[in-house]
Write a protein that holds these residues in place. Structure first.
Motif, PDB file in Angstrom:
ATOM      1  N   ALA A   2     -10.014  -6.429   6.337  1.00 19.84           N
ATOM      2  CA  ALA A   2      -9.382  -5.301   5.654  1.00 19.84           C
ATOM      3  C   ALA A   2     -10.041  -3.995   6.091  1.00 19.84           C
ATOM      4  O   ALA A   2      -9.372  -3.011   6.385  1.00 19.84           O
ATOM      5  N   GLN A   3     -11.389  -4.062   6.223  1.00 21.32           N
ATOM      6  CA  GLN A   3     -12.110  -2.850   6.593  1.00 21.32           C
ATOM      7  C   GLN A   3     -11.737  -2.414   8.024  1.00 21.32           C
ATOM      8  O   GLN A   3     -11.525  -1.247   8.297  1.00 21.32           O
ATOM      9  N   LYS A   4     -11.643  -3.418   8.942  1.00 18.82           N
ATOM     10  CA  LYS A   4     -11.321  -3.103  10.327  1.00 18.82           C
ATOM     11  C   LYS A   4      -9.934  -2.441  10.407  1.00 18.82           C
ATOM     12  O   LYS A   4      -9.735  -1.445  11.089  1.00 18.82           O
ATOM     13  N   TYR A   5      -8.990  -3.019   9.634  1.00 19.65           N
ATOM     14  CA  TYR A   5      -7.630  -2.478   9.613  1.00 19.65           C
ATOM     15  C   TYR A   5      -7.659  -1.008   9.205  1.00 19.65           C
ATOM     16  O   TYR A   5      -7.049  -0.145   9.820  1.00 19.65           O
ATOM     17  N   LYS A   6      -8.485  -0.731   8.187  1.00 20.26           N
ATOM     18  CA  LYS A   6      -8.564   0.634   7.675  1.00 20.26           C
ATOM     19  C   LYS A   6      -9.096   1.588   8.767  1.00 20.26           C
ATOM     20  O   LYS A   6      -8.571   2.664   8.988  1.00 20.26           O
ATOM     21  N   ILE A   7     -10.122   1.102   9.482  1.00 22.20           N
ATOM     22  CA  ILE A   7     -10.718   1.952  10.523  1.00 22.20           C
ATOM     23  C   ILE A   7      -9.693   2.236  11.625  1.00 22.20           C
ATOM     24  O   ILE A   7      -9.509   3.363  12.044  1.00 22.20           O
ATOM     25  N   GLU A   8      -8.977   1.179  12.061  1.00 21.13           N
ATOM     26  CA  GLU A   8      -7.996   1.392  13.132  1.00 21.13           C
ATOM     27  C   GLU A   8      -6.921   2.380  12.698  1.00 21.13           C
ATOM     28  O   GLU A   8      -6.521   3.254  13.462  1.00 21.13           O
ATOM     29  N   GLY A  10      -7.373   4.703  10.609  1.00 13.48           N
ATOM     30  CA  GLY A  10      -8.037   6.019  10.582  1.00 13.48           C
ATOM     31  C   GLY A  10      -8.075   6.633  11.969  1.00 13.48           C
ATOM     32  O   GLY A  10      -7.713   7.787  12.150  1.00 13.48           O
ATOM     33  N   VAL A  11      -8.459   5.842  12.976  1.00 13.74           N
ATOM     34  CA  VAL A  11      -8.528   6.360  14.340  1.00 13.74           C
ATOM     35  C   VAL A  11      -7.147   6.815  14.785  1.00 13.74           C
ATOM     36  O   VAL A  11      -6.950   7.897  15.316  1.00 13.74           O
ATOM     37  N   TYR A  22      -5.335  11.420  27.346  1.00 11.08           N
ATOM     38  CA  TYR A  22      -6.136  10.226  27.661  1.00 11.08           C
ATOM     39  C   TYR A  22      -5.439   8.961  27.210  1.00 11.08           C
ATOM     40  O   TYR A  22      -4.788   8.950  26.159  1.00 11.08           O
ATOM     41  N   ARG A  23      -5.616   7.895  28.006  1.00 12.29           N
ATOM     42  CA  ARG A  23      -5.232   6.571  27.504  1.00 12.29           C
ATOM     43  C   ARG A  23      -6.512   5.955  26.947  1.00 12.29           C
ATOM     44  O   ARG A  23      -7.452   5.655  27.681  1.00 12.29           O
ATOM     45  N   ARG A  24      -6.562   5.824  25.605  1.00 13.22           N
ATOM     46  CA  ARG A  24      -7.807   5.355  24.990  1.00 13.22           C
ATOM     47  C   ARG A  24      -7.675   3.917  24.544  1.00 13.22           C
ATOM     48  O   ARG A  24      -6.613   3.500  24.095  1.00 13.22           O
ATOM     49  N   LYS A  25      -8.794   3.212  24.605  1.00 18.13           N
ATOM     50  CA  LYS A  25      -8.843   1.892  24.005  1.00 18.13           C
ATOM     51  C   LYS A  25      -8.974   2.073  22.507  1.00 18.13           C
ATOM     52  O   LYS A  25      -9.614   3.020  22.054  1.00 18.13           O
ATOM     53  N   GLY A  26      -8.419   1.189  21.738  1.00 13.57           N
ATOM     54  CA  GLY A  26      -8.461   1.340  20.278  1.00 13.57           C
ATOM     55  C   GLY A  26      -9.793   0.936  19.687  1.00 13.57           C
ATOM     56  O   GLY A  26      -9.862   0.007  18.866  1.00 13.57           O
ATOM     57  N   VAL A  27     -10.840   1.582  20.133  1.00 20.26           N
ATOM     58  CA  VAL A  27     -12.164   1.282  19.594  1.00 20.26           C
ATOM     59  C   VAL A  27     -12.939   2.593  19.504  1.00 20.26           C
ATOM     60  O   VAL A  27     -12.741   3.483  20.320  1.00 20.26           O
ATOM     61  N   TRP A  38     -22.564  -0.118  19.612  1.00 19.39           N
ATOM     62  CA  TRP A  38     -21.904  -0.812  18.514  1.00 19.39           C
ATOM     63  C   TRP A  38     -20.676  -0.031  18.063  1.00 19.39           C
ATOM     64  O   TRP A  38     -20.738   1.201  17.910  1.00 19.39           O
ATOM     65  N   ASP A  39     -19.579  -0.755  17.839  1.00 20.59           N
ATOM     66  CA  ASP A  39     -18.380  -0.057  17.362  1.00 20.59           C
ATOM     67  C   ASP A  39     -18.439   0.081  15.844  1.00 20.59           C
ATOM     68  O   ASP A  39     -19.383  -0.386  15.182  1.00 20.59           O
ATOM     69  N   THR A  40     -17.425   0.722  15.290  1.00 25.65           N
ATOM     70  CA  THR A  40     -17.465   1.045  13.862  1.00 25.65           C
ATOM     71  C   THR A  40     -17.363  -0.199  12.977  1.00 25.65           C
ATOM     72  O   THR A  40     -17.638  -0.135  11.787  1.00 25.65           O
ATOM     73  N   SER A  41     -16.969  -1.352  13.592  1.00 19.00           N
ATOM     74  CA  SER A  41     -16.953  -2.567  12.772  1.00 19.00           C
ATOM     75  C   SER A  41     -18.247  -3.370  12.958  1.00 19.00           C
ATOM     76  O   SER A  41     -18.384  -4.462  12.445  1.00 19.00           O
ATOM     77  N   GLY A  42     -19.179  -2.829  13.741  1.00 13.79           N
ATOM     78  CA  GLY A  42     -20.473  -3.486  13.920  1.00 13.79           C
ATOM     79  C   GLY A  42     -20.528  -4.412  15.130  1.00 13.79           C
ATOM     80  O   GLY A  42     -21.558  -5.030  15.402  1.00 13.79           O
ATOM     81  N   ARG A  43     -19.439  -4.487  15.893  1.00 13.10           N
ATOM     82  CA  ARG A  43     -19.439  -5.370  17.062  1.00 13.10           C
ATOM     83  C   ARG A  43     -20.275  -4.748  18.190  1.00 13.10           C
ATOM     84  O   ARG A  43     -20.159  -3.548  18.465  1.00 13.10           O
ATOM     85  N   GLU A  44     -21.101  -5.587  18.823  1.00 11.97           N
ATOM     86  CA  GLU A  44     -22.016  -5.088  19.862  1.00 11.97           C
ATOM     87  C   GLU A  44     -21.431  -5.296  21.262  1.00 11.97           C
ATOM     88  O   GLU A  44     -20.876  -6.351  21.552  1.00 11.97           O
ATOM     89  N   TYR A  45     -21.592  -4.298  22.105  1.00  9.99           N
ATOM     90  CA  TYR A  45     -21.117  -4.367  23.491  1.00  9.99           C
ATOM     91  C   TYR A  45     -22.275  -4.023  24.431  1.00  9.99           C
ATOM     92  O   TYR A  45     -23.206  -3.309  24.048  1.00  9.99           O
TER      93      TYR A  45
END
Ligand SMILES: Cc1ncc(COP(=O)(O)O)c(C=O)c1O
Length: 400
Positions: A2-8, A10-11, A22-27, A38-45
């Motif tokens: 639910a939180q991730k959905y909200k962030i997307e 928002g972006v 720009y063609r942006r990735k949805g992150v 780290w992205d806004t959902s805490g995923r590490e890259y």
């Protein structure tokens, strides 16, 4: 979820008000450390893009962060109407990388601006009006920088703004360069390795020979180190790999302040003597904050062993990639220098790999549609390189 959905949402909501260039990735990223982000959902890259060759010290380098915070807590901006101590120090620090010469520096805010200034200075100091640049080059998005960009896709639609007195030679060919030189050519501008053009490395000796040929014609050589500079290839500036390449003007930006916007145009004494008060200027260029960040960045790059590590990491990256990609028939070439590497792939494989890597938490960029371009922070570790190579291996086997 639910939180991730909200962030997307928002972006997306915010992007509705942005001009769609720009063609942006949805992150969206929230924090980083070294080559990790780290992205806004805490995923590490693992970041092999580094803001397109900008974050040379990686994310959140403590020396850079503290220099920025200290400077911001005292003064962010004054004006070039006054002396700026950090600016003078950064200029002399840059100049020290040209032993035996006295380079003078003009500061701006981006690579395009650094090149725009270089082209203006070349006209002023030679009294000539023509330029020669390379096919497949990229020098920025302002009108003159676009005019010397050898990829028409960047300037088509803007033709009335494009300066016509520019000819293009085949990058890497001295014969082609010679055939475009004449007494009207103020300067030849070139990248030491073409970046946006797909990481194209010229033949050995080309930069040295080009330098001689250009000078014999009474023209200036502008070397655009916007992407290749600040240690990216294992030397402070990539053209310095080739002894005898002596540019009259060198442009720098991207990595110079580790992520704070800055551009610099370095000119030799002959050019400097033709430039006078009022000839050029910038409100923000070289302000106390950006130049404090530049000083901290240079201090780290100049620290003992830093550039040697870039060279050894670059070799590690190159060999690991060569091993991992052996047998992958869509890979036609791996090329580059230091931590600037391009992997040329057939068809849309480069784009497919970039998507595949993203799903596996690795950021890479695609240049020129067919080249996976790697520009990691210069502090990337061998373990991080191993993760990238493992992803390439699994991509190869999934395609079989
Ligand atoms: C070689 C080169 N010159 C100039 C530029 C333009 O720099 P900026 O985007 O900071 O204006 C770039 C950007 O990618 C570049 O790679």
């Amino acid at each position: 979820m639910a939180q991730k959905y909200k962030i997307e949402q928002g972006v997306k909501g915010r992007q509705d008000s942005l001009l769609g260039v720009y063609r942006r990735k949805g992150v969206s990223f929230a924090s980083g450390k070294g080559a990790r982000i780290w992205d806004t959902s805490g995923r590490e890259y693992i970041d092999f893009v580094a803001g397109i060759a900008v974050n040379v010290l990686g994310h959140s380098n403590p020396k850079l962060v503290s220099a920025i915070c200290n400077q911001a807590s005292n003064l962010i901006h004054t004006s070039n109407l006054y002396e700026i101590e950090n600016q003078s120090q950064l200029a002399s620090r840059l100049s020290r990388h040209f032993p035996g010469r006295k380079m003078k520096v003009f500061f701006s805010n981006s690579g395009a601006e650094a090149n725009e200034a270089a082209l203006k200075f070349a006209v002023k100091s030679t009294g000539r009006g023509g330029f020669v640049s390379a096919n497949n080059s990229f020098h920025g998005r302002t009108a003159m920088a676009l005019s010397v960009t050898g990829q028409p896709k960047y300037w088509s639609g803007f033709e009335p703004l494009i300066y016509r007195n520019v000819e293009f030679f085949d990058y890497g060919s001295i014969e082609s360069l010679k055939s475009h030189l004449n007494r009207d050519v103020a300067a030849v501008i070139m990248e030491p390795i073409q970046g946006e053009g797909g990481v194209i490395v010229p033949p050995k000796g080309f930069l040295r020979e080009a330098s001689a040929v250009v000078h014999d014609n009474g023209s200036l050589l502008i070397v655009d180190e916007v992407q290749t500079g600040m240690g990216r290839t294992g030397r402070m500036f990539a053209h310095q790999w080739e002894q005898g390449c002596t540019p009259d003007i060198v442009t720098v930006a991207k990595g110079l302040a580790g992520g704070v916007p800055i551009g610099a145009t370095l000119v030799g004494e002959d050019v400097a003597s033709a430039i006078h008060e009022g000839d050029h200027g910038s409100t923000f260029g070289g302000n106390p904050l950006a130049t404090a960040a530049g000083l901290a960045t240079m201090e780290v790059i100049e620290s003992p062993g830093f550039l040697d590590r870039v060279i050894s990491r670059g070799q590690y990256l190159f060999h690991s990639l060569s091993d991992s990609l052996r047998g992958n028939e869509s890979v036609t070439e791996i090329r580059g220098k230091g931590l600037m590497v391009g992997i040329e792939m057939l068809g849309d494989s480069a784009k497919k790999f970039a998507d595949y890597a993203f799903e596996r938490n690795i950021l890479v960029n695609v240049a020129h549609d067919s080249v996976v371009r790697l520009l990691p922070p210069l502090v990337v570790t061998e373990e991080e390189i191993d993760s990238l190579c493992a992803t390439f291996r699994s991509f190869s086997s999934s395609a079989r």
